[in-house]
Design an enzyme around this catalytic site. Structure first.
Site, short mmCIF file in Angstrom:
data_model
loop_
_atom_site.label_atom_id
_atom_site.label_comp_id
_atom_site.label_asym_id
_atom_site.label_seq_id
_atom_site.Cartn_x
_atom_site.Cartn_y
_atom_site.Cartn_z
N ARG A 109 -0.13 -10.93 -1.32
CA ARG A 109 0.29 -10.67 -2.68
C ARG A 109 1.49 -9.71 -2.72
NH1 ARG A 109 -3.44 -11.42 -6.31
NH2 ARG A 109 -4.86 -11.59 -4.57
N THR A 110 1.36 -8.58 -2.02
CA THR A 110 2.42 -7.58 -2.03
C THR A 110 3.67 -8.10 -1.33
OG1 THR A 110 0.75 -5.85 -2.01
CG2 THR A 110 2.96 -5.19 -1.40
N LYS A 170 1.68 -5.83 21.87
CA LYS A 170 1.99 -5.58 23.28
C LYS A 170 2.01 -4.09 23.58
CE LYS A 170 5.05 -9.59 23.32
NZ LYS A 170 6.49 -9.90 23.15
N ARG A 203 4.04 -2.38 5.36
CA ARG A 203 2.62 -2.12 5.09
C ARG A 203 1.99 -1.85 6.44
NH1 ARG A 203 -2.24 -3.41 1.54
NH2 ARG A 203 -0.59 -3.93 0.07
N HIS A 237 0.58 3.70 -2.15
CA HIS A 237 1.14 2.37 -2.43
C HIS A 237 2.00 2.55 -3.69
CE1 HIS A 237 1.73 -1.80 -2.65
NE2 HIS A 237 0.53 -2.21 -3.04
#
Lengths: 303, 152
Positions: A51-52, A80, A101, A129
């Site tokens: 969504r974001t 890795k 994010r 956020h």
């Protein structure tokens, strides 16, 4: 290295917040502009959030910019064993701005210290956020015509709900009255109540989602009450239906009332609310596009 | 003849004396100030009787002086420590420790999901309360009470 970044809502002054909201108003009127032409935005999603990510990528695309990035850490070199610092430094060679994010809290702050291009925090664990907070503010101002002097009910999980905490922090600039409506196990933490006292924010607290609260609210901000948040499952069974908003509960509510929700919704807003004009959560999500256009173009000094 | 019950360590000509260190923190102070890595003479006394704190530790460092922000790094573990600057056998300055506004390193963030516990980097905290001591992580924004503060 201190490029302009947006990591935490508390980094922004009242004037900076209002500037973003004003810019977003302009983008809502005219969402397709070529101001990011020739610019590359990297969306680094170390934790998936479709969504974001779609909202940010649409914001860039509609402004004529290009997007690179990954949508899951499994497809990035962090699997890795590459450090976050190295990933950020590498991507900084290619992009003009990084939207990230991360599942770790503080990741965006650290990233902003190791690069000289702007970082937009699109969520760091349970911490911040800020674009969500700005779109919440935008939605409140757009539907109410102001941010001050409102009755705002925050309903559901107020203990773990990151969005409601950030919203409170931003609202210190805009005096309103809050109603904290939550089961006891998920009540607003003491530190946020102290924050309200320190900043002169009026609040009332209750564990009953009553008709009285609904009828006097200008904004009802619903959040999800998640089963996994409860230590006592008997308690969950007892309260799970007590924080659901149904259409018939809105019969005597104010005409200007709007229902907000950060989404995704599960069952805390009944489907029959969706057709009520007071339901605003889908428009709220769309407002995120304009607000993110404003954030990106502001951080890149293009507006 | 000197009274043997008062056996003193040799008086310091030039240097620094750090007094009133909690006995159980003495060797931590040594390591924070990196006194195990210097060449000058260091005299350490521990579990000495103290009217103020029961038992205490004391460190004498010859020919070595400390900048304020350097010495203040021990404030977290030895908040009552006193710093005496000695020149030519005389105490020329007495200082008490002051907790800085910001602390780099030293402390592990209480939040396991904090970036500082997962990347090779130096943690950083703002002192948001002095009594009781409260730290706020500059990265994950968690606050930590005195009991939660664990040294690295």
């Amino acid at each position: 290295m201190s490029a302009k970044s947006l990591v935490s809502i508390s980094d922004y002054s009242k004037e900076q917040i209002l500037r973003i909201l004003d810019l977003a108003t302009g983008f809502e009127a005219c969402p397709n502009q070529r101001i990011l032409e020739g610019k590359v935005a990297a969306t680094l999603f170390f934790e998936p959030s479709t969504r974001t990510r779609l909202s940010f990528e649409t914001a860039v695309n509609r402004l004529g910019g290009k997007v690179i990035g990954f949508s899951d850490a499994a497809t990035s070199s962090s699997t890795k064993g590459e450090t976050l610092k190295d990933t950020i430094k590498m991507v900084s060679n290619y992009a003009d701005i990084i939207i990230m994010r991360h599942y770790l809290e503080g990741a965006a702050r650290y990233a902003s210290q190791v690069t000289d291009i702007p970082i937009v925090n699109a969520g760091d664990g349970a911490n911040q956020h800020p674009s969500q907070t700005l779109l919440d503010l935008y939605s409140i101002r757009k539907t109410q015509g102001r941010l001050e002097g409102l009755n705002i009910a925050l309903v559901g999980d107020l203990k773990y709900g990151r969005t409601v905490h950030s919203l409170l922090m931003a609202m210190k600039h805009f005096p309103s009255t809050f109603y904290f409506v939550a089961p006891e196990e998920l009540a607003m933490p003491a530190e946020y109540k102290q924050f309200c006292r320190d900043n002169g924010i009026k609040w009332h607290e209750t564990s009953v989602f009553s008709q009285e609260i609904i009828n006097q609210a200008d904004i009802i901000y619903m959040t999800r009450v998640q089963k996994e948040r409860f230590t006592d499952l008997v308690e969950y069974e007892r309260v799970k239906n007590a924080f659901i908003l149904r259409n018939n509960m809105l019969d005597n509510s104010r005409d200007n009332l709007k229902i907000l929700h950060p989404l995704p919704r599960v069952n805390e807003i009944a489907q029959d609310v969706d057709d009520n004009p007071k339901a605003y959560y889908f428009q709220q999500a769309r407002n995120g596009l304009y607000v993110r256009q404003a954030i990106i173009s502001s951080l890149l000094d293009l507006v | 003849m000197a009274d043997k019950s008062e056996m003193q360590v040799k008086a310091l000509k030039n240097g620094t004396v750090i007094d009133h260190i909690p006995s159980d923190k003495l060797f931590k102070v040594v390591s924070i100030l990196k006194l195990d890595k210097i060449d000058s003479e260091v005299t350490i006394g521990n579990n000495l009787t103290s009217r103020l704190m029961g038992r205490k530790g004391i460190i004498k460092i010859a020919d070595r002086y400390f900048e304020e922000d350097e010495i203040n790094r021990i404030a977290l573990i030895a908040p009552k420590a006193k710093i005496n600057t000695i020149r030519d056998y005389e105490v020329v300055e007495k200082k008490i420790i002051e907790l800085p506004e910001e602390i780099s390193g030293l402390v592990r963030c209480v939040n396991p999901k904090c970036i500082t516990n997962n990347e090779p980097m130096e943690p950083c905290y703002r002192v948001v309360g002095r009594s009781p001591l409260t730290l706020k992580c500059c990265y994950c924004e968690h606050t930590m009470s005195q009991e939660e503060i664990k040294l690295l």
